[in-house]
Motif scaffolding. Sequence first.
Motif, mmCIF file in Angstrom:
data_model
loop_
_atom_site.group_PDB
_atom_site.id
_atom_site.type_symbol
_atom_site.label_atom_id
_atom_site.label_comp_id
_atom_site.label_asym_id
_atom_site.label_seq_id
_atom_site.Cartn_x
_atom_site.Cartn_y
_atom_site.Cartn_z
ATOM 1 N N GLY A 105 0.869 -1.251 0.055
ATOM 2 C CA GLY A 105 -0.096 -0.065 -0.123
ATOM 3 C C GLY A 105 0.880 1.327 0.252
ATOM 4 O O GLY A 105 0.752 2.196 -0.710
ATOM 5 N N ALA A 106 1.937 1.253 1.037
ATOM 6 C CA ALA A 106 2.521 2.363 0.943
ATOM 7 C C ALA A 106 3.157 2.796 -0.260
ATOM 8 O O ALA A 106 3.421 3.937 -0.838
ATOM 9 C CB ALA A 106 3.803 2.255 1.819
ATOM 10 N N PHE A 138 -4.369 7.637 7.421
ATOM 11 C CA PHE A 138 -3.473 6.855 7.306
ATOM 12 C C PHE A 138 -2.851 6.502 5.694
ATOM 13 O O PHE A 138 -3.788 6.046 5.001
ATOM 14 C CB PHE A 138 -3.789 5.705 8.054
ATOM 15 C CG PHE A 138 -2.318 4.601 7.976
ATOM 16 C CD1 PHE A 138 -1.368 4.945 9.110
ATOM 17 C CD2 PHE A 138 -2.416 3.574 7.385
ATOM 18 C CE1 PHE A 138 -0.168 3.965 9.228
ATOM 19 C CE2 PHE A 138 -0.953 2.852 7.187
ATOM 20 C CZ PHE A 138 -0.239 2.987 8.140
ATOM 21 N N HIS A 139 -1.729 6.648 5.427
ATOM 22 C CA HIS A 139 -1.380 6.033 3.947
ATOM 23 C C HIS A 139 -0.261 5.356 4.048
ATOM 24 O O HIS A 139 0.448 5.229 2.755
ATOM 25 C CB HIS A 139 -1.117 7.599 3.172
ATOM 26 C CG HIS A 139 -2.612 8.620 3.020
ATOM 27 N ND1 HIS A 139 -3.733 7.915 2.383
ATOM 28 C CD2 HIS A 139 -2.678 9.861 3.673
ATOM 29 C CE1 HIS A 139 -4.385 8.828 2.670
ATOM 30 N NE2 HIS A 139 -3.912 9.874 3.200
ATOM 31 N N GLU A 190 -8.869 8.987 2.188
ATOM 32 C CA GLU A 190 -9.670 7.664 2.344
ATOM 33 C C GLU A 190 -10.891 8.156 2.221
ATOM 34 O O GLU A 190 -11.442 8.862 2.929
ATOM 35 C CB GLU A 190 -9.100 6.930 3.437
ATOM 36 C CG GLU A 190 -7.826 6.785 3.908
ATOM 37 C CD GLU A 190 -7.399 6.596 5.027
ATOM 38 O OE1 GLU A 190 -7.658 5.429 5.548
ATOM 39 O OE2 GLU A 190 -7.065 7.417 5.553
ATOM 40 N N ASP A 223 -7.170 7.070 -1.601
ATOM 41 C CA ASP A 223 -6.446 5.885 -1.179
ATOM 42 C C ASP A 223 -7.597 4.654 -0.806
ATOM 43 O O ASP A 223 -8.241 4.856 0.065
ATOM 44 C CB ASP A 223 -5.712 6.252 0.139
ATOM 45 C CG ASP A 223 -4.986 5.086 0.989
ATOM 46 O OD1 ASP A 223 -5.421 3.889 0.541
ATOM 47 O OD2 ASP A 223 -4.183 5.365 1.707
ATOM 48 N N GLN A 226 -7.540 0.187 2.084
ATOM 49 C CA GLN A 226 -8.375 -0.538 2.906
ATOM 50 C C GLN A 226 -9.811 -0.774 2.553
ATOM 51 O O GLN A 226 -10.466 -1.581 2.582
ATOM 52 C CB GLN A 226 -8.396 -0.088 4.415
ATOM 53 C CG GLN A 226 -8.869 -0.886 5.400
ATOM 54 C CD GLN A 226 -8.268 -0.796 6.684
ATOM 55 O OE1 GLN A 226 -8.867 -1.098 7.726
ATOM 56 N NE2 GLN A 226 -6.991 -0.146 6.640
ATOM 57 N N LYS A 252 -4.050 -4.196 0.104
ATOM 58 C CA LYS A 252 -4.685 -5.079 0.921
ATOM 59 C C LYS A 252 -5.315 -6.280 0.423
ATOM 60 O O LYS A 252 -4.626 -7.263 0.202
ATOM 61 C CB LYS A 252 -5.415 -4.396 1.982
ATOM 62 C CG LYS A 252 -4.608 -3.710 2.987
ATOM 63 C CD LYS A 252 -5.211 -3.306 4.272
ATOM 64 C CE LYS A 252 -4.296 -2.747 5.407
ATOM 65 N NZ LYS A 252 -3.898 -1.385 5.160
HETATM 66 C C1 LIG Z 1 -2.843 -0.344 5.420
HETATM 67 C C2 LIG Z 1 -3.050 1.023 4.676
HETATM 68 C C3 LIG Z 1 -1.831 1.433 3.861
HETATM 69 C C4 LIG Z 1 -0.564 1.116 3.927
HETATM 70 O O1 LIG Z 1 -0.479 -0.164 3.214
HETATM 71 P P1 LIG Z 1 1.034 -1.252 3.490
HETATM 72 O O2 LIG Z 1 0.703 -2.397 2.454
HETATM 73 O O3 LIG Z 1 0.833 -1.501 4.974
HETATM 74 O O4 LIG Z 1 1.972 -0.047 3.033
HETATM 75 C C5 LIG Z 1 -2.126 2.919 3.320
HETATM 76 N N1 LIG Z 1 -3.425 3.247 3.280
HETATM 77 C C6 LIG Z 1 -4.528 2.771 3.857
HETATM 78 C C7 LIG Z 1 -5.686 3.494 3.701
HETATM 79 C C8 LIG Z 1 -4.350 1.427 4.677
HETATM 80 O O5 LIG Z 1 -5.127 1.020 5.233
#
Ligand SMILES: *Cc1c(COP(=O)(O)O)cnc(C)c1O
Length: 398
Positions: A105-106, A138-139, A190, A223, A226, A252
């Motif tokens: 995700g990152a 959270f990103h 998000e 984003d 999730q 994810k």
């Molecule tokens: C989990 C998550 C991330 C980060 O993903 P990773 O695979 O852990 O790097 C980024 N944005 C959101 C909204 C998340 O839930």
Amino acid sequence: MSETNTAAAADQSLFPTYARYPVALVKGDGSWLWDDQGKKYLDFMSGIAVTNLGHAPKQIKAALIKQLDELWHVSNLFHIPNQAEAAKLITDNSCADAVFFCNSGAEANEAAIKLARRYNQKVLNNGRYEIITFEQSFHGRTLATLTATGQAKVKEGFLPLPEGFKTIPLNDLDALKAAVTDKTAAVMLEMVQAEGGIHPVDPAYMKELAALCEQQGILLIVDEIQTGMGRTGKLFAYEHYGIEPDIFTMAKGLGSGFPVGAMAAKEKLREGFTAGSHGSTFGGTPIATAVVKATLETIVGDDLSARAAQQGDYLMAQLREKLEGNAFVQEVRGLGLLVGIECAGPIAEILNAAQERGLIVISAGPNVIRLLPNLLVTKEEIDTAVSIITELLEAKSL
Ligand SMILES: *Cc1c(COP(=O)(O)O)cnc(C)c1O
């Protein structure tokens, strides 16, 4: 020595980056997990919204095994048919026209940030670079994505942070208008802040935000890491809001447990990247994209987004009914199968007690219980989870 002890001993060789439960999960099937002592758990965490099709889903496993027999890895300097086909499944089922594969995700968000900047700087030649993000968002954990994240705790000790990020309160149009400058390249958010406590963005605000971006030539990055892959009751959560992002990111649930991420964008952004301007050794390998293909074919083919919407409605209705009048519970909220129970105090001990009772759930911040069952969860499984949660919360409300 039991296996749990072996795991604890092995942990001495790991960085202490996680507060781990004293449990080693060793087997999974559908909604169920088993630990090394043979204890069975109902999984309402899904590896944090990763195993959206349950554990060891048969179609995905078959696709993976088939690919393992054929070819594991080749460089992105060659055509990778699975990668192109997986990308087409994403573009056919979303507002995007071009996809870049990565491994997390990152990294997907890094790619989105880099694309937004490069498009402004190399295609539009306007020198814009600033990215506006939101409090409680959270990103990710790379330097750029933790800078984009609106939570102080993920930034502590990592100074200096990259420049060009601004964090503002969500659902506040005046704050957004005040934050926009002639350097604003993109707004990133998000549709449901997940790590931040299960806060869906306000629909009227989201429309205004999208309109403002459109007017001012600011890119809209969503984003979906999730919220994506059917979890909220649509394949992508932006579909609930009647808007289309210029760029969105996935990870994810994209690989059903196989590590893979992707960034997708509209046609005009294609020329934002040129050969050599971005890349990843492992991004979109034959194996990873065989899994992505099978995952998307299953979610779209079996309309699991609609199922998530139905089961999510049932889960939230049951929780609201059973928790009605509970003094410790403040609100049940969510979208599809991304559900939060906001409580009047810390819930860490409730998570532990649930585990003892054989239910795995997670928090979203200190006071919110987060429920993330897989999209194939049954009503019976939902009833089981609701009854355990209700009993534990009743004890708290006394
Ligand atoms: C989990 C998550 C991330 C980060 O993903 P990773 O695979 O852990 O790097 C980024 N944005 C959101 C909204 C998340 O839930």
